[in-house]
Design a protein around this motif. Structure first.
Motif, short mmCIF file in Angstrom:
data_model
loop_
_atom_site.label_atom_id
_atom_site.label_comp_id
_atom_site.label_asym_id
_atom_site.label_seq_id
_atom_site.Cartn_x
_atom_site.Cartn_y
_atom_site.Cartn_z
N ASP A 133 1.11 -1.58 0.06
CA ASP A 133 0.22 -0.10 0.00
C ASP A 133 0.68 1.30 0.06
OD1 ASP A 133 -2.62 -1.68 -0.09
OD2 ASP A 133 -2.18 -1.38 2.25
N GLU A 134 2.12 0.53 0.69
CA GLU A 134 2.89 2.44 0.66
C GLU A 134 3.46 2.57 -0.76
OE1 GLU A 134 6.67 3.64 3.54
OE2 GLU A 134 4.52 2.81 4.73
N GLN A 135 4.39 1.26 -1.21
CA GLN A 135 4.52 1.90 -2.44
C GLN A 135 3.47 2.16 -4.17
OE1 GLN A 135 5.60 -2.54 -3.58
NE2 GLN A 135 8.06 -1.48 -2.77
N LEU A 136 2.19 1.63 -3.34
CA LEU A 136 1.30 2.90 -4.36
C LEU A 136 1.17 3.97 -4.02
CD1 LEU A 136 -1.41 -0.14 -4.06
CD2 LEU A 136 -0.01 0.55 -6.23
N ALA A 137 0.35 4.70 -2.54
CA ALA A 137 0.78 5.85 -2.17
C ALA A 137 2.12 6.67 -2.73
CB ALA A 137 0.23 5.72 -0.97
N GLN A 138 3.13 6.01 -2.54
CA GLN A 138 4.11 6.97 -3.08
C GLN A 138 4.30 7.58 -5.00
OE1 GLN A 138 7.58 5.06 -2.09
NE2 GLN A 138 7.31 5.76 0.36
N ALA A 139 3.91 6.22 -5.09
CA ALA A 139 3.24 6.37 -6.50
C ALA A 139 2.92 7.05 -7.59
CB ALA A 139 2.99 5.07 -7.87
N VAL A 140 1.27 7.41 -6.16
CA VAL A 140 0.10 8.48 -6.66
C VAL A 140 0.69 10.02 -7.07
CG1 VAL A 140 -1.74 8.93 -6.04
CG2 VAL A 140 -1.78 6.68 -6.32
N ARG A 141 1.49 9.91 -5.59
CA ARG A 141 1.97 11.49 -4.89
C ARG A 141 3.05 11.38 -5.99
NH1 ARG A 141 3.23 8.89 0.57
NH2 ARG A 141 1.33 8.92 1.63
N HIS A 142 3.89 10.40 -6.35
CA HIS A 142 5.11 11.57 -7.33
C HIS A 142 4.73 11.36 -8.44
CE1 HIS A 142 8.55 11.13 -9.98
NE2 HIS A 142 7.45 10.21 -11.11
N LEU A 143 2.92 11.20 -9.50
CA LEU A 143 2.60 11.57 -10.51
C LEU A 143 1.89 12.36 -10.82
CD1 LEU A 143 0.76 7.97 -11.69
CD2 LEU A 143 2.51 8.75 -12.62
N THR A 144 1.15 12.72 -9.45
CA THR A 144 -0.06 14.28 -8.81
C THR A 144 1.54 15.52 -8.46
OG1 THR A 144 0.44 14.17 -6.67
CG2 THR A 144 -1.19 13.08 -7.88
N GLN A 145 2.44 14.67 -8.91
CA GLN A 145 3.35 16.70 -8.06
C GLN A 145 3.70 16.92 -9.64
OE1 GLN A 145 6.20 14.78 -5.61
NE2 GLN A 145 5.23 15.34 -4.00
N LYS A 146 3.85 15.70 -10.49
CA LYS A 146 4.39 16.27 -11.68
C LYS A 146 2.97 17.15 -12.98
CE LYS A 146 8.20 13.08 -12.13
NZ LYS A 146 9.01 12.09 -13.25
#
Length: 146
Positions: A133-146
């Motif tokens: 779950d933590e890896q998925l959350a980091q991936a979503v944060r990474h995509l929203t920042q760009k």
């Protein structure tokens, strides 16, 4: 052409009258007449086409009879054009049916194939382990920042 153009003209007049009558119920007289003329021309063409096709069919059947007679008269040119449908005698049929070299060779071919047969072994499908779950959350944060 079989007959005269009288049939075409009668067909055109009938088409004109039907179209004019049908168009006069909802259109002014001038529009109805124009549409009637167009309908008459179309009906004229339809009758002409129908008569032409009928004549070609009738003429084609007459020419077919003449072609058969001409082929019979000139046997040298018709050589190889006719097929002689004859069946062999009953004794020959029984001899052909009782001797079956094809069956014996096909049965040995089937037995050879049965020995050599191996079932297909497709690769197994492997599923990916579920992501953290933590890896998925980091991936979503990474995509929203760009």
């Amino acid at each position: 052409m079989a007959g005269s153009l009288r049939w075409n003209i009668v067909g055109g007049i009938i088409g004109f009258l039907i179209t004019t009558f049908a168009a006069s119920m909802t259109n002014p007289l001038s529009t109805s007449i124009v549409r009637g003329v167009i309908g008459g021309v179309i009906w004229f063409g339809l009758v002409f086409g129908f008569r032409w096709i009928a004549q070609m069919l009738l003429r084609g059947s007459d020419q077919g009879d003449h072609n058969v007679q001409a082929m019979e008269r000139s046997s040298d040119t018709a050589r190889g054009q006719n097929i002689d449908y004859t069946t062999p005698d009953e004794q020959n049929i029984h001899a052909i049916l009782t001797s079956s070299p094809v069956e014996s060779s096909s049965s040995t071919a089937h037995s050879d194939q049965a020995v050599e047969f191996t079932p297909m072994n497709p690769p197994k499908l492997v599923t990916k382990p579920p992501l953290n779950d933590e890896q998925l959350a980091q991936a979503v944060r990474h995509l929203t920042q760009k």
